[in-house]
Design an enzyme around this catalytic site. Sequence first.
Site, PDB file in Angstrom:
ATOM      1  N   TRP A 206      60.173  30.415 -38.877  1.00 29.85           N
ATOM      2  CA  TRP A 206      60.409  29.329 -37.916  1.00 29.85           C
ATOM      3  C   TRP A 206      60.219  29.753 -36.460  1.00 29.85           C
ATOM      4  CZ3 TRP A 206      65.279  25.625 -38.099  1.00 29.85           C
ATOM      5  CH2 TRP A 206      64.949  24.399 -37.532  1.00 29.85           C
ATOM      6  N   ASP A 207      60.110  31.045 -36.188  1.00 28.50           N
ATOM      7  CA  ASP A 207      59.973  31.465 -34.785  1.00 28.50           C
ATOM      8  C   ASP A 207      59.096  32.709 -34.678  1.00 28.50           C
ATOM      9  OD1 ASP A 207      60.464  31.174 -32.045  1.00 28.50           O
ATOM     10  OD2 ASP A 207      62.199  32.518 -32.094  1.00 28.50           O
ATOM     11  N   LEU A 208      58.015  32.764 -35.458  1.00 25.39           N
ATOM     12  CA  LEU A 208      57.191  33.978 -35.463  1.00 25.39           C
ATOM     13  C   LEU A 208      56.137  33.899 -34.364  1.00 25.39           C
ATOM     14  CD1 LEU A 208      57.056  36.664 -36.914  1.00 25.39           C
ATOM     15  CD2 LEU A 208      55.181  35.764 -38.275  1.00 25.39           C
ATOM     16  N   HIS A 209      56.549  34.309 -33.166  1.00 24.66           N
ATOM     17  CA  HIS A 209      55.620  34.425 -32.052  1.00 24.66           C
ATOM     18  C   HIS A 209      55.362  35.907 -31.775  1.00 24.66           C
ATOM     19  CE1 HIS A 209      59.036  35.441 -29.469  1.00 24.66           C
ATOM     20  NE2 HIS A 209      59.655  34.363 -29.928  1.00 24.66           N
ATOM     21  N   ASN A 212      58.111  38.442 -31.314  1.00 24.75           N
ATOM     22  CA  ASN A 212      58.982  38.652 -32.473  1.00 24.75           C
ATOM     23  C   ASN A 212      58.283  39.471 -33.555  1.00 24.75           C
ATOM     24  OD1 ASN A 212      61.381  37.572 -31.639  1.00 24.75           O
ATOM     25  ND2 ASN A 212      61.077  35.564 -32.589  1.00 24.75           N
TER      26      ASN A 212
END
Length: 312
Positions: A206-209, A212
């Site tokens: 959900w937040d794999l930028h 990260n």
Amino acid sequence: MHGPTIGCVIDIPDALIATQSKYNGAAGRAFVPALPGLADRFLGEWGLRRDGAAMYGVCALVLPVVRASDGRRAALKLQAQDEETAVEPVALRVWGEAGAGAVGLLDHDPGTGTMLLERLDERRPLSEVADERAAVEVLAGLLARLTSVPAPDGLRRLGDVAERMLDGVARAVAGLADEEERRLLRDCAAAVREVAGEPGDRLLHWDLHYDNVLAGRADEGRAHEWVALDPKPLAGDPGFDLMPALANRFDASAVRWRFDLMTEVLGLDRERARAWTVGRALQNGLWGVAEGEHRLPPDQVEIARQLLGRAE
């Protein structure tokens, strides 16, 4: 600028204090003064000694440490308990058992949410890789591994998230100042309605930028690996995990090739992935309006326009 200290040695950055207050309200404001005792407790209980400067993000304070029992370098992650952070160790365990490319969980205290994690190389985030295509390929490969794993029971589910989003569309549209953006938000909602009945069952990050993802360390046997961290676990369709790779290091001219590359590497149906990706634009727009914004984020507008075939 810094706030209080842990053991009169470690500063709690003002930026962390501000984000805790902004995003977690009273709970966040209570969490910050509890940090000194929390750190001292787990440094003692888990037999850890400090091994470098503290690091922080929006939600957590991270202390580089060494475990006295075996000399292993690790990272002590201190964060407030909420709906997202409570299930983070669950996801890390599942990914760890599957060898899916996430940071290793060494220990966890369920009462406080404190975690002892594998030490990665914080000097080498994926965001520092200059070759944009190479960085997207790394993200896509990690997403393919992470989302290949079925979600365990007990996680938030994308179907419920989508239902809440769709319930909030009319209110959000009324809060936007621009008619074109109102129409765009409605179009994003229409795309989500087409796929909402099949929300998927994969374990999503959900937040794999790009910030990260960190390089692994040789002493952990991961010298040539890129490793994902800081998930916000969700059960759902992998298409809902693509937006961070489009919006971070944003480049309007790269939206389509990044989307094409990721859907190919993950083996996704393009139309379903398109619908769930504009669903993230919808979600981000809803959050913005709820915080008092009257315009949609420009990067989200451009991504949604391109994926909906409305780019100029």
